[in-house]
Design a protein around this motif. Structure first.
Motif, PDB file in Angstrom:
ATOM      1  N   LEU A 126       0.490  -1.301  -0.289  1.00 27.35           N
ATOM      2  CA  LEU A 126      -0.049  -0.279   0.250  1.00 27.35           C
ATOM      3  C   LEU A 126       1.008   1.426  -0.151  1.00 27.35           C
ATOM      4  N   PHE A 138      -7.994  -5.646  -1.899  1.00 24.05           N
ATOM      5  CA  PHE A 138      -7.443  -4.375  -2.462  1.00 24.05           C
ATOM      6  C   PHE A 138      -6.665  -4.389  -3.328  1.00 24.05           C
ATOM      7  N   ASN A 194      -8.043  -1.471  -5.962  1.00 27.24           N
ATOM      8  CA  ASN A 194      -6.980  -1.216  -7.408  1.00 27.24           C
ATOM      9  C   ASN A 194      -6.417  -0.995  -8.688  1.00 27.24           C
ATOM     10  N   ARG A 195      -7.490  -2.034  -9.043  1.00 23.79           N
ATOM     11  CA  ARG A 195      -7.823  -2.328 -10.130  1.00 23.79           C
ATOM     12  C   ARG A 195      -9.023  -0.859 -11.127  1.00 23.79           C
ATOM     13  N   LYS A 250      -3.985   4.951  -8.180  1.00 17.36           N
ATOM     14  CA  LYS A 250      -3.447   3.921  -7.747  1.00 17.36           C
ATOM     15  C   LYS A 250      -3.232   3.595  -6.129  1.00 17.36           C
ATOM     16  N   ILE A 251      -3.795   3.053  -4.999  1.00 15.40           N
ATOM     17  CA  ILE A 251      -3.512   2.559  -3.562  1.00 15.40           C
ATOM     18  C   ILE A 251      -2.582   1.740  -3.359  1.00 15.40           C
ATOM     19  N   LEU A 252      -1.984   1.246  -4.873  1.00 17.21           N
ATOM     20  CA  LEU A 252      -0.710  -0.209  -4.446  1.00 17.21           C
ATOM     21  C   LEU A 252      -0.091  -0.161  -5.130  1.00 17.21           C
ATOM     22  N   THR A 286       2.511  -2.875  -7.717  1.00 15.06           N
ATOM     23  CA  THR A 286       1.543  -3.708  -8.058  1.00 15.06           C
ATOM     24  C   THR A 286       3.134  -4.472  -8.940  1.00 15.06           C
TER      25      THR A 286
END
Length: 604
Positions: free
Chosen positions: A84, A126, A130-131, A136-138, A140
């Motif tokens: 995150l 999550f 996020n997708r 975006k919060i992640l 990836t």
């Protein structure tokens, strides 16, 4: 130096330390989570041991319940902390970590279980959120898949070594490695009924998702240069896969496995009796009369003659020769699937992958276990007939038509039930091709006439012999099918995938790859239309048929072809070869483990 750089590129791929740590945590918690869920809910699994299926609740924590829960919970805290961004990282990791610590310290089993079981759903939530959002919060990357692939390869290799122990007279206690691969396969095989049902039910929707009138492109084949491989290399791989199919067929007969030298195939005894009966015929007329009248021969006369010829040219005993027929039929099916896939996709890589999958598919394993040699032999002839059907559609020359016609007529007398399914498929496929105006209508009508001619031959055979086989015989199966079977659909399908023929239909990897293909496939392509029709005709048998009808239908569907196309799509993924490797190892492990249990040990 270059090799070191390549390893670093695969393991890190230019990612930040936080992504590397979060990917490692995800791979770790997923592995522990699967075992925890199976053990917590006591999911029933089916072991095939000494030719018998044993059902028991799954109970196999990696270390023990408490330690596994701690690893999952604090692994999730690590994932939240490293994946995150900004404040969400601190808040989410802190809340989850505090709840986990309180549950562990206080000893509240209910809260601890809830925290552990919610870990993967939280991670998934999550990822989905996020997708869906733009901001975006992640953090990836594909690194999690890479680590899962490496981890899967490691435990797959260990599992293959353990499964191969009995082949070399190694005692079970000699290698103290737990077979995580086999335990995972047992647990996840419970998804097989869902995967099969999803594949079959969704196929017509995928097939008719676009109106026929919107399809203008008549070139349904994939590009010829896509996945092209040198001829010498193709031949080498094909030989390797054919030899592998022979090895798999021979494993149940090894002295270290089958110490009492028992017959392996369930139907081997019936075929042995049938051949002995033909051998004792008094002259050619009596021989032919018996071939068309014996219950184990009349619906598969050419198969009987094929077996009879093999027995006569082999110096070994009848029972020994019959039981070793898979060493011929295995390579034959590998070749048939290769050429059929090549004709459908024009892709060498996909065709070779389909050939490998055939060696470890349930077609081969059930063929060995059940000894359904006529059905197996018919599949080889049937798949080759479809090769020439496709060739005639593309190039309407007399040779392709003659070969197709001969093979289809042979199929009528090789195994009439397999012919019924393949003739039904061919008719539907050709009608749809006619409606779509994909090929010359004259060629399609000609092929339809050939299919209908085979139907006429079947009726003539039934009339002359007085035995209702073929279409009449299949119509006779209606009395065991009906709307009442719909209410038993789940139990029937579960029984088919987990009990029938040692539960060998429950190969979830093949079905999962098929679903991956289903989502990725283009319904305009010839390969997609071909496979979707094959799957669609299984709807009625699955909904209204019992286990026998379901198993007959499923056995004749070439699931390995969509699975091979799915692997080809996967190969185009970053580090695609690394993802394919554990899949192939696991499939090989399934096969070796299965064929090592095909013998029967009487209780002492």
């Amino acid at each position: 130096m270059n090799s070191n750089l390549n390893i670093i590129k695969v393991l890190a791929h230019g990612n930040t330390p936080s992504i590397i740590l979060s990917s490692t945590a995800f791979a770790l918690i997923l592995f522990f989570y699967i075992f925890t869920v199976g053990s917590y809910f006591h999911v029933s699994v089916s072991h095939l041991v000494n030719r018998v299926n044993y059902h028991e609740p799954f109970s196999a924590y990696i270390v023990n319940e408490f330690v596994d829960h701690l690893i999952i919970a604090y692994g999730t805290v690590a994932w939240l902390g490293f994946s995150l961004r900004k404040k969400a990282r601190i808040v989410s990791a802190a809340i989850y970590g505090i709840i986990t610590s309180i549950a562990a310290l206080v000893g509240s089993q209910a809260i601890f279980d809830a925290v552990t079981l919610s870990s993967i759903p939280i991670v998934a939530s999550f990822l989905i959120f996020n997708r869906l959002i733009s901001r975006k919060i992640l953090q990836t990357s594909y690194l999690s898949l890479t680590y899962l692939a490496i981890f899967g390869t490691a435990i797959g290799c260990a599992g293959l070594i353990i499964s191969s122990e009995p082949l070399f007279s190694v005692t079970d206690k000699s290698i103290q490695i737990r077979d995580y691969t086999y335990e995972l396969l047992l647990l996840i095989s419970n998804l097989s009924p869902i995967l099969v049902l999803f594949l079959v039910i969704c196929s017509p929707f995928k097939l008719f998702i676009k109106k026929f009138s919107t399809i203008q492109n008549k070139n349904f084949t994939e590009p010829i240069n896509n996945g092209s491989i040198r001829t010498q290399t193709k031949i080498l791989y094909l030989l390797i896969f054919m030899v592998l199919s022979v090895i798999i067929a021979l494993i149940p007969h090894l002295a270290t496995i089958n110490q009492d030298n028992q017959q392996v195939g369930s139907d081997s005894v019936a075929y042995t009796v049938m051949i002995n009966t033909l051998t004792n015929s008094h002259g050619p007329q009596d021989f032919i009369q018996k071939a068309f009248s014996i219950s184990t021969s009349r619906d598969r006369v050419l198969s009987s003659l094929f077996l009879y010829a093999i027995v006569k040219i082999t110096p070994a005993s009848v029972s020994y020769t019959v039981d070793h027929l898979p060493i011929i039929l295995g390579p034959g099916l590998v070749l048939a699937v290769f050429f059929l896939t090549r004709e459908l996709t024009a892709n060498d890589t996909t065709s070779l992958l389909a050939s490998f999958l055939t060696t470890v598919s349930f077609h081969t394993l059930i063929g060995i276990y059940s000894g359904i040699y006529a059905n197996w032999f018919a599949l080889i002839i049937g798949f080759f007939s479809l090769v020439f059907l496709l060739r005639f559609l593309k190039a309407a020359n007399k040779l392709n038509l003659i070969v197709y016609s001969i093979l289809l007529i042979f199929l009528v007398f090789t195994h009439v039930y397999t012919w019924t399914i393949l003739a039904l498929f061919s008719g539907i496929f050709l009608v749809i091709m006619y409606k779509m105006n994909s090929y010359r209508k004259k060629s399609i009508v000609t092929l339809l006439i050939v299919v209908l001619s085979s139907v006429a031959i079947d009726f003539a055979r039934s009339t002359l012999t007085g035995f209702s086989e073929g279409i009449e015989g299949n119509i006779g199966l209606v009395h065991v099918a009906g709307t009442e079977q719909v209410t038993s659909l789940w139990s029937n399908l579960t029984d088919t995938t987990q009990n029938y023929a040692g539960g060998l239909f429950g190969n979830f990897i093949i079905f999962a790859l098929g679903i991956y293909w289903l989502f990725r496939s283009n319904s305009r392509k010839l390969s997609s239309i071909f496979i979707l029709i094959f799957l669609a005709i299984a709807i009625l048998p699955l909904l209204f048929g019992n286990g026998i009808i379901q198993s007959r239908m499923l056995y004749d569907i070439p699931f390995q072809i969509p699975a091979a196309i799915g692997l080809t799509y996967l190969k185009r993924h970053p580090n695609g070869l690394l993802l394919i490797l554990p899949i192939c190892i696991w499939l090989l492990d399934i096969s070796v483990r299965a064929v090592s249990s095909f013998y029967f040990v009487a209780p002492t």
